[in-house]
Design an enzyme around this catalytic site. Structure first.
Site, short mmCIF file in Angstrom:
data_model
loop_
_atom_site.label_atom_id
_atom_site.label_comp_id
_atom_site.label_asym_id
_atom_site.label_seq_id
_atom_site.Cartn_x
_atom_site.Cartn_y
_atom_site.Cartn_z
N CYS A 104 -51.67 13.99 3.80
CA CYS A 104 -52.75 14.13 2.84
C CYS A 104 -52.38 15.26 1.88
CB CYS A 104 -54.05 14.47 3.58
SG CYS A 104 -55.48 14.68 2.51
N HIS A 146 -57.92 5.66 3.99
CA HIS A 146 -57.79 7.12 3.87
C HIS A 146 -58.65 7.63 2.71
CE1 HIS A 146 -55.24 10.89 4.04
NE2 HIS A 146 -55.73 10.97 2.80
N GLU A 147 -58.56 6.97 1.55
CA GLU A 147 -59.32 7.42 0.38
C GLU A 147 -60.82 7.19 0.57
OE1 GLU A 147 -57.80 9.38 -1.53
OE2 GLU A 147 -55.81 8.79 -0.84
N HIS A 150 -62.18 10.04 2.47
CA HIS A 150 -62.41 11.22 1.63
C HIS A 150 -63.77 11.14 0.95
CE1 HIS A 150 -58.89 13.67 1.92
NE2 HIS A 150 -58.07 12.69 1.57
#
Length: 179
Positions: A104, A146-147, A150
């Site tokens: 990351c 993953h995004e 976030h």
């Protein structure tokens, strides 16, 4: 002859938000204004992602708590996927759960084996408000998940358990960039 604009060419590189900074760990706000400000944010996201040599970047990683992310990421067949999603929703995951190395930009230089599905679908819209659906497999599916994490205020270390989690958090605590 008109040339398509290169993503990030008109953006500015912004400082990355690091593990521990509050904006990285809070849920991002829904985008309601689809004007020049949003276009600038997307351009800045691309510029910052490219400068940091990443494959994806969410707005809270540059200090903006907005539901937006960009990507320029290959899948496992080395097909390039390039774009952005405003107000993304992870609507489907499936296939096989794979543990693979994940890093990351908000934890520079660190990575850990993280479990993710090898198929993901994200729905949202573009900077102009047009609906968009993004399908990902393999590494690109990992990037999409993953995004989306976030956007919800999570980082990949939140998905780790046991010794993997302890090891990467110890490394983060000793990192020269620690916040």
């Amino acid at each position: 002859m008109r040339h398509r604009s290169i993503p990030g060419a008109h953006g500015r590189v912004r400082p990355l938000t690091l593990l521990g900074q509050p904006v990285l760990h809070g849920e991002c706000k829904e985008v309601t204004g689809f004007g020049p400000e949003l276009s600038r944010l997307v351009e800045d996201l691309f510029a910052t992602m490219y400068a940091a040599r990443g494959v994806g970047l969410a707005a809270n990683q540059i200090g903006e708590p907005s539901r937006v992310f960009v990507y320029d990421c290959p899948d496992d067949e080395d097909v390039r996927h390039l774009g952005h999603v405003v107000n993304p929703r992870l609507v489907e995951t499936g296939g096989v759960v794979l543990r693979g190395p994940e890093g990351c930009l908000s934890l520079p230089g660190l990575e850990a084996g993280t479990e993710r599905y090898d198929h993901a679908v994200v729905e949202g819209c573009t900077v102009t408000g047009e609906p968009v659906t993004v399908h990902g497999t393999g590494f690109f599916a990992r990037c999409l998940q993953h995004e989306c994490d976030h956007i919800e205020g999570r980082v990949y270390t939140d998905r780790l358990t046991g010794w993997r989690r302890r090891r990467v958090l110890r490394q983060a605590a000793r990192a020269p960039w620690r916040w």
